[in-house]
Design an enzyme around this catalytic site. Sequence first.
Site, PDB file in Angstrom:
ATOM      1  N   ASP A 105       5.235   0.812  -3.625  1.00  0.00           N
ATOM      2  CA  ASP A 105       4.487   0.639  -5.071  1.00  0.00           C
ATOM      3  C   ASP A 105       4.378  -1.002  -5.327  1.00  0.00           C
ATOM      4  OD1 ASP A 105       4.197   0.219  -7.910  1.00  0.00           O
ATOM      5  OD2 ASP A 105       4.527   2.378  -8.012  1.00  0.00           O
ATOM      6  N   GLY A 106       2.914  -1.203  -5.432  1.00  0.00           N
ATOM      7  CA  GLY A 106       2.650  -2.532  -5.745  1.00  0.00           C
ATOM      8  C   GLY A 106       3.214  -2.949  -7.203  1.00  0.00           C
ATOM      9  N   ASP A 129      -5.544  -4.566  -7.901  1.00  0.00           N
ATOM     10  CA  ASP A 129      -6.440  -3.852  -7.710  1.00  0.00           C
ATOM     11  C   ASP A 129      -6.231  -2.299  -7.421  1.00  0.00           C
ATOM     12  OD1 ASP A 129      -9.430  -3.191  -7.337  1.00  0.00           O
ATOM     13  OD2 ASP A 129      -9.057  -3.555  -5.109  1.00  0.00           O
ATOM     14  N   GLU A 174       0.884  -1.262  -0.038  1.00  0.00           N
ATOM     15  CA  GLU A 174      -0.103  -0.218   0.135  1.00  0.00           C
ATOM     16  C   GLU A 174       0.983   1.315   0.162  1.00  0.00           C
ATOM     17  OE1 GLU A 174      -3.323   1.078  -0.055  1.00  0.00           O
ATOM     18  OE2 GLU A 174      -2.409   3.030  -0.103  1.00  0.00           O
TER      19      GLU A 174
HETATM   20  C1  SAM Z   1      -8.853   0.107  -4.778  1.00  0.00           C
HETATM   21  S1  SAM Z   1      -7.981   0.579  -3.419  1.00  0.00           S
HETATM   22  C2  SAM Z   1      -7.851  -1.319  -2.968  1.00  0.00           C
HETATM   23  C3  SAM Z   1      -8.671  -2.042  -2.340  1.00  0.00           C
HETATM   24  C4  SAM Z   1      -8.490  -3.111  -2.093  1.00  0.00           C
HETATM   25  N1  SAM Z   1      -7.624  -4.239  -2.605  1.00  0.00           N
HETATM   26  C5  SAM Z   1      -9.685  -4.101  -1.260  1.00  0.00           C
HETATM   27  O1  SAM Z   1     -10.086  -4.723  -2.141  1.00  0.00           O
HETATM   28  O2  SAM Z   1     -10.170  -3.968  -0.349  1.00  0.00           O
HETATM   29  C6  SAM Z   1      -6.596   0.784  -4.314  1.00  0.00           C
HETATM   30  C7  SAM Z   1      -5.418   1.112  -3.321  1.00  0.00           C
HETATM   31  O3  SAM Z   1      -4.247   1.386  -3.971  1.00  0.00           O
HETATM   32  C8  SAM Z   1      -3.555   2.254  -3.284  1.00  0.00           C
HETATM   33  N2  SAM Z   1      -2.346   2.490  -4.361  1.00  0.00           N
HETATM   34  C9  SAM Z   1      -2.388   3.700  -5.347  1.00  0.00           C
HETATM   35  N3  SAM Z   1      -1.212   3.384  -6.041  1.00  0.00           N
HETATM   36  C10 SAM Z   1      -0.620   2.454  -5.367  1.00  0.00           C
HETATM   37  C11 SAM Z   1       0.660   1.865  -5.935  1.00  0.00           C
HETATM   38  N4  SAM Z   1       1.306   2.268  -7.204  1.00  0.00           N
HETATM   39  N5  SAM Z   1       1.049   0.873  -5.163  1.00  0.00           N
HETATM   40  C12 SAM Z   1       0.527   0.251  -4.111  1.00  0.00           C
HETATM   41  N6  SAM Z   1      -0.674   0.886  -3.691  1.00  0.00           N
HETATM   42  C13 SAM Z   1      -1.167   2.032  -4.380  1.00  0.00           C
HETATM   43  C14 SAM Z   1      -4.446   3.308  -2.804  1.00  0.00           C
HETATM   44  O4  SAM Z   1      -3.891   4.058  -2.017  1.00  0.00           O
HETATM   45  C15 SAM Z   1      -5.422   2.417  -2.369  1.00  0.00           C
HETATM   46  O5  SAM Z   1      -5.585   2.268  -1.178  1.00  0.00           O
END
Ligand code: SAM
Length: 199
Positions: free
Chosen positions: A142-143, A168, A117
């Site tokens: 970063d994911g 996601d 996250e």
């Molecule tokens: C759609 S939400 C995730 C929901 C979660 N997967 C669930 O089902 O409960 C996307 C998340 O990704 C985070 N995010 C945005 N860009 C990212 C990145 N490059 N790497 C990791 N996390 C990221 C955002 O802060 C947000 O919390």
Amino acid sequence: MNYRHAFHAGNHADVLKHVVLLALCDALTAKPAPCFALDTHAGRGLYRLEEDQARRTGEALDGISRLGNGKGAPAAVRRYLEAVAACRKQHGTDAYPGSPWLLAHALREQDAIACCELHPEEAAALRAVFRGERRLAVHERDGYHAMRALLPPRAGDTRYARGLVLMDPPYERQLDEFDAVMPALREGLVRWPQACLAL
Ligand SMILES: C[S@@+](CC[C@H](N)C(=O)[O-])C[C@H]1O[C@@H](n2cnc3c(N)ncnc32)[C@H](O)[C@@H]1O
């Protein structure tokens, strides 16, 4: 990074995603070998549907709220509703589980979970939910890059033959996020060909 999943928790997209996520976990755990799950965009892990952010959009009303008690619903949907009920038993009646919570719920003692996250506040909240949970590691990173850094998964002598990547993204970077996911997934598959990848 403006996206906060608390505004969208429990909406129709969460319902579909989380039904599928649990079905994948159940398929993976059908055999005793340990498995590994990577949640590349994990969110804060646990949401409150009665709090301001969720109430402002009301999105859960067209998602989880419409399923009622699930009577007559397909088995996968009932399985999901049982998981949500287990979350609410533990965390209160307005709780809604995020993907990390569902992974921790559906996977077993011998399995491991890595959650990425990027947003510092969300990552801190996620850590707080899983403090003391040794199966689950929170990475504030970063994911997409984690596909290279964390795959193929290893823990000591454990090599995970089976596992899952859930990607996601918020699709907030409107110009290039759709372009970022495919190379990241391709890289994941090259590094860990046995993985089940869910976008
Ligand atoms: C759609 S939400 C995730 C929901 C979660 N997967 C669930 O089902 O409960 C996307 C998340 O990704 C985070 N995010 C945005 N860009 C990212 C990145 N490059 N790497 C990791 N996390 C990221 C955002 O802060 C947000 O919390």
